[in-house]
Design a protein around this motif. Structure first.
Motif, mmCIF file in Angstrom:
data_model
loop_
_atom_site.group_PDB
_atom_site.id
_atom_site.type_symbol
_atom_site.label_atom_id
_atom_site.label_comp_id
_atom_site.label_asym_id
_atom_site.label_seq_id
_atom_site.Cartn_x
_atom_site.Cartn_y
_atom_site.Cartn_z
ATOM 1 N N GLU A 135 0.836 -1.201 0.000
ATOM 2 C CA GLU A 135 0.000 0.000 0.000
ATOM 3 C C GLU A 135 0.871 1.252 0.000
ATOM 4 O OE1 GLU A 135 -2.665 -0.451 3.319
ATOM 5 O OE2 GLU A 135 -4.023 -1.723 2.175
ATOM 6 N N GLU A 136 1.959 1.230 0.763
ATOM 7 C CA GLU A 136 2.866 2.379 0.774
ATOM 8 C C GLU A 136 3.519 2.585 -0.588
ATOM 9 O OE1 GLU A 136 7.044 3.906 2.743
ATOM 10 O OE2 GLU A 136 6.028 2.217 3.678
ATOM 11 N N ILE A 137 3.974 1.514 -1.200
ATOM 12 C CA ILE A 137 4.595 1.622 -2.526
ATOM 13 C C ILE A 137 3.599 2.188 -3.535
ATOM 14 C CG2 ILE A 137 5.506 0.279 -4.472
ATOM 15 C CD1 ILE A 137 6.756 -1.594 -2.310
ATOM 16 N N SER A 138 2.386 1.692 -3.488
ATOM 17 C CA SER A 138 1.350 2.174 -4.406
ATOM 18 C C SER A 138 1.084 3.658 -4.187
ATOM 19 C CB SER A 138 0.078 1.360 -4.219
ATOM 20 O OG SER A 138 -0.878 1.737 -5.162
ATOM 21 N N ALA A 139 1.007 4.064 -2.931
ATOM 22 C CA ALA A 139 0.790 5.475 -2.626
ATOM 23 C C ALA A 139 1.970 6.326 -3.096
ATOM 24 C CB ALA A 139 0.550 5.661 -1.127
ATOM 25 N N GLU A 140 3.184 5.796 -2.993
ATOM 26 C CA GLU A 140 4.365 6.526 -3.468
ATOM 27 C C GLU A 140 4.322 6.706 -4.983
ATOM 28 O OE1 GLU A 140 7.781 4.425 -1.979
ATOM 29 O OE2 GLU A 140 7.580 5.306 0.015
ATOM 30 N N ILE A 141 3.932 5.672 -5.692
ATOM 31 C CA ILE A 141 3.840 5.770 -7.154
ATOM 32 C C ILE A 141 2.794 6.807 -7.542
ATOM 33 C CG2 ILE A 141 3.149 4.534 -9.254
ATOM 34 C CD1 ILE A 141 4.440 2.014 -7.926
ATOM 35 N N THR A 142 1.651 6.768 -6.874
ATOM 36 C CA THR A 142 0.601 7.740 -7.156
ATOM 37 C C THR A 142 1.091 9.158 -6.876
ATOM 38 O OG1 THR A 142 -1.104 6.107 -6.677
ATOM 39 C CG2 THR A 142 -1.773 8.415 -6.606
ATOM 40 N N ALA A 143 1.786 9.343 -5.754
ATOM 41 C CA ALA A 143 2.322 10.673 -5.421
ATOM 42 C C ALA A 143 3.327 11.125 -6.477
ATOM 43 C CB ALA A 143 2.957 10.656 -4.030
ATOM 44 N N LEU A 144 4.178 10.223 -6.938
ATOM 45 C CA LEU A 144 5.152 10.560 -7.980
ATOM 46 C C LEU A 144 4.454 11.011 -9.259
ATOM 47 C CD1 LEU A 144 8.014 10.675 -9.155
ATOM 48 C CD2 LEU A 144 7.757 8.237 -9.724
ATOM 49 N N ILE A 145 3.412 10.299 -9.656
ATOM 50 C CA ILE A 145 2.673 10.677 -10.863
ATOM 51 C C ILE A 145 2.052 12.058 -10.695
ATOM 52 C CG2 ILE A 145 0.646 10.121 -12.272
ATOM 53 C CD1 ILE A 145 1.320 7.135 -11.738
ATOM 54 N N GLU A 146 1.431 12.300 -9.539
ATOM 55 C CA GLU A 146 0.814 13.607 -9.277
ATOM 56 C C GLU A 146 1.870 14.721 -9.293
ATOM 57 O OE1 GLU A 146 -2.327 14.620 -8.862
ATOM 58 O OE2 GLU A 146 -3.236 12.658 -9.023
ATOM 59 N N GLN A 147 3.016 14.485 -8.646
ATOM 60 C CA GLN A 147 4.071 15.498 -8.614
ATOM 61 C C GLN A 147 4.602 15.773 -10.016
ATOM 62 O OE1 GLN A 147 6.542 13.436 -5.774
ATOM 63 N NE2 GLN A 147 6.139 14.988 -4.210
#
Length: 171
Positions: A135-147
């Motif tokens: 879940e943390e990795i997925s959230a990190e990927i999503t944050a990277l895409i948003e950034q």
């Protein structure tokens, strides 16, 4: 019934110029009615169809959602309860990281305990920790895409960076 992939596909088709359902149908050799049923959630796309659509449309969010469904990982890309912006993605990523970090000492104690001496609680922690990590990795990927989107980095450039890292690490 809608699913994450159909929701993301519908958003991509609204967002991208030149990608109407008929254009996607022509490029993928699926019928327009099949594309329409996938977009509306009336037809669940199998892994091959998700992969084909994601590759033809060449959208990082769609590719990530397709992979999430194919490999059983969790995606926070379209959490209906949250705003869809960079800040909310970062908050979610930090929340997931905090939850994993709180669990980590218990997990480490549990895995270093001889299996026959583990308590039921330790066994639950061992089962729960990998999910927290994913879940943390997925959230990190999503944050990277948003950034990246916020910074104006083209998604095809971000995809190129991801591909280079995967190639260099054998991923």
């Amino acid at each position: 019934m809608r699913n994450r992939f159909s929701e993301e596909l519908a958003l991509v088709l609204k967002r991208k110029d030149g990608y109407s359902q008929s254009e996607v149908a022509k490029k993928t050799f699926y019928s327009e009615s099949t594309i329409s049923r996938i977009v509306t959630g009336l037809k669940k796309a199998d892994p091959q169809t998700r992969w084909t659509l994601a590759n033809v449309i060449n959208d990082l969010r769609l590719s990530y959602t397709a992979a999430s469904e194919s490999y059983g990982t969790i995606s926070f890309q379209r959490d209906r309860k949250r705003k869809d912006d960079v800040f909310s993605a970062l908050v979610k990523q930090r929340t997931e990281q905090g939850e994993r970090e709180k669990l980590e000492p218990e997990f480490e104690t549990a895995i270093t305990t001889e299996p026959r001496f583990r308590t039921p609680e330790q066994n639950q922690v061992i089962e729960r920790y990998p999910r927290e990590y994913i879940e943390e990795i997925s959230a990190e990927i999503t944050a990277l895409i948003e950034q990246a989107e916020y910074a104006g980095i083209p998604m095809n450039h971000l995809q190129q960076v991801i591909d280079e890292v995967n190639d260099s690490t054998g991923g």
